[in-house]
Design an enzyme around this catalytic site. Structure first.
Site, PDB file in Angstrom:
ATOM      1  N   ASP A  87       2.841  -6.769   9.699  1.00 34.93           N
ATOM      2  CA  ASP A  87       3.836  -6.438  10.714  1.00 34.93           C
ATOM      3  C   ASP A  87       3.542  -7.073  12.067  1.00 34.93           C
ATOM      4  OD1 ASP A  87       5.443  -5.004   9.013  1.00 34.93           O
ATOM      5  OD2 ASP A  87       4.593  -3.057   9.538  1.00 34.93           O
ATOM      6  N   SER A 139       0.822  -1.206   0.000  1.00 36.50           N
ATOM      7  CA  SER A 139       0.000   0.000   0.000  1.00 36.50           C
ATOM      8  C   SER A 139       0.855   1.255   0.000  1.00 36.50           C
ATOM      9  CB  SER A 139      -0.923  -0.008   1.216  1.00 36.50           C
ATOM     10  OG  SER A 139      -0.161   0.052   2.415  1.00 36.50           O
ATOM     11  N   SER A 174      -3.696  -4.563   2.998  1.00 41.68           N
ATOM     12  CA  SER A 174      -3.279  -3.504   3.939  1.00 41.68           C
ATOM     13  C   SER A 174      -4.101  -2.241   3.732  1.00 41.68           C
ATOM     14  CB  SER A 174      -1.778  -3.208   3.811  1.00 41.68           C
ATOM     15  OG  SER A 174      -1.011  -4.337   4.148  1.00 41.68           O
ATOM     16  N   ARG A 178      11.204 -12.014   7.121  1.00 42.80           N
ATOM     17  CA  ARG A 178      10.646 -12.220   8.454  1.00 42.80           C
ATOM     18  C   ARG A 178      10.039 -13.597   8.661  1.00 42.80           C
ATOM     19  NH1 ARG A 178       8.190  -6.371   9.679  1.00 42.80           N
ATOM     20  NH2 ARG A 178      10.144  -5.395  10.296  1.00 42.80           N
TER      21      ARG A 178
END
Length: 408
Positions: A287, A162, A189, A319
């Site tokens: 996140d 985004s 998002s 991640r």
């Protein structure tokens, strides 16, 4: 710097810093304004410093007149003989937000990045540049962009990031004509785009949301604003995880009706308290994955699936890989998938190891919270990486009674 964490209880009240996402947006909106804006409850981090320094290079100025209050003077648009140098550090928001802004305000810029920043996708912008005749030259750690951003239609995929949409939403209103941003793929998002629209409205800029994107009237002016920034749900997620794990931790200052997409952390924690196998879709809040993974690893006897998180491979670390490596080292039962994670919860983790932070602020904070529920102490290597988003994390963690030692 290493952080040595002893297992043990946390207790107390913590107030997270100002929302990093909101602060990026408010800084840029204030810089695009005519006059002086005041941003209160301001918190400096490496990413926010990068945005402020880039805005200074574009002609804005700022001053911290008192602790927690930053006054921003709008940038002066002037003819330039050379492109401004914009050092974005490791901040993806800074880079992606300011590429269109620099084109609109200064005819482009020479962007510089550190770490993995320039490995992050910029293809949606490159596609636009080719269609609009804007020049760009990528280098190993740089990107030069040169040309004129013109009113018109801009086609963007909604499933990459985004941040591309936000960058255009901030730049297009100051152009001498109306524009449209049209989605070619469904939006993920969405909360971050809602936050952008809300931030622009606070500075007097109107955006109209339509079924396939956004209508952006041109010839608009950003108005100065006195704005108090709200606390960050993204950073609060680690303390909400601590509370989920049984620590007597209270989190203050959060706005329950915030436009921050990561406010769903409160709902996710409630859902995880219900016994049974659970799937959490992170496509609108990727996140949250590290904090949720720590919670799921200690959701004793229960299976948790974290899905819709393929974009996490393009963050400060990969991640999905880094969460898996760190929690596995601590003794968690975790399986990595192309777009997510599966965790089989345990009552406690073994610990007794040194883990890498992967130079990723969210990985370091995840490891710290998980370490409190280990049987043996944990050492986190590279703990200074929290400065990217939350410089006061270790101070606040210690204030909750964490048994910890910071080792230079």
């Amino acid at each position: 710097m290493r952080a040595r964490i002893e297992p043990g209880a946390l207790a107390g009240n913590v107030t997270p810093p100002a929302s990093k996402s909101q602060t990026h947006r408010a800084l840029i909106a204030a810089a695009l304004g005519n006059g002086e804006s005041a941003l209160r409850s301001f918190c400096w981090s490496r990413d926010i410093r990068a945005t402020a320094d880039c805005l200074s290079a574009l002609g804005a100025s700022w001053e911290e007149t008192e602790p927690g209050t930053v006054r921003v003077q709008g940038l002066s648009r002037r003819d330039r003989k050379e492109l401004p140098l914009l050092n974005c550090g490791e901040s993806g928001s800074t880079l992606r937000f300011l590429i269109p802004v620099a084109l609109a305000a200064a005819g482009g810029g020479l962007f510089r990045g550190q770490g993995r920043l320039m490995e992050r996708p910029l293809t949606p912008y490159f596609d636009i540049f080719r269609a609009k005749g804007i020049g760009y030259t990528p280098g190993q750690d740089t990107l030069e962009v040169r040309g004129t951003l013109t009113p018109g239609d801009y086609h963007l995929p909604g499933n990459v990031s985004s941040q591309f949409i936000t960058g255009l939403l901030m730049a297009l209103p100051i152009l001498p004509g109306d524009s449209r941003i049209l989605l070619t793929e469904p939006l993920e998002s969405a909360g971050y785009v809602d936050m952008t629209v809300e931030a622009l409205a606070a500075f007097g800029v109107g955006i109209e949301t339509v079924s396939d994107g956004w209508l952006v009237p041109g010839n608009q002016t950003y108005s100065p604003r006195d704005l108090t920034l709200e606390a960050d749900w993204s950073q609060a997620a680690f303390f909400l995880t601590a509370a989920f794990l049984g620590h007597d931790v209270k989190v203050s200052g959060l706005k329950n009706d915030s436009s921050q997409g990561d406010r769903v952390m409160a709902d996710f924690c409630c859902r995880m308290r219900t016994p049974g196998e659970l799937a959490l879709d992170l496509s609108d809040c990727p996140d949250l994955a590290p904090a949720l993974a720590a919670a799921a690893a200690l959701r004793a006897g229960e299976i948790t699936h974290l899905t819709g998180a393929a974009r996490l491979r393009l963050k400060e670390s990969d991640r999905l890989a880094s969460v898996t490596a760190v929690l596995s080292a601590l003794g968690a039962e975790i399986t990595e998938h192309p777009d997510g994670l599966t965790l089989a919860g345990k009552a406690r983790l073994s610990g007794g190891v040194t883990v890498e932070s992967w130079n990723d602020h969210r990985i370091a904070m995840m490891a710290a919270v998980a370490a409190t529920k280990c049987e043996n102490p944990v050492i986190i290597d590279g703990g200074e990486c929290v400065n990217k988003s939350y410089p006061g994390f270790w101070r606040d963690f210690a204030a909750l009674g964490a048994g910890m030692e910071l080792i230079p």
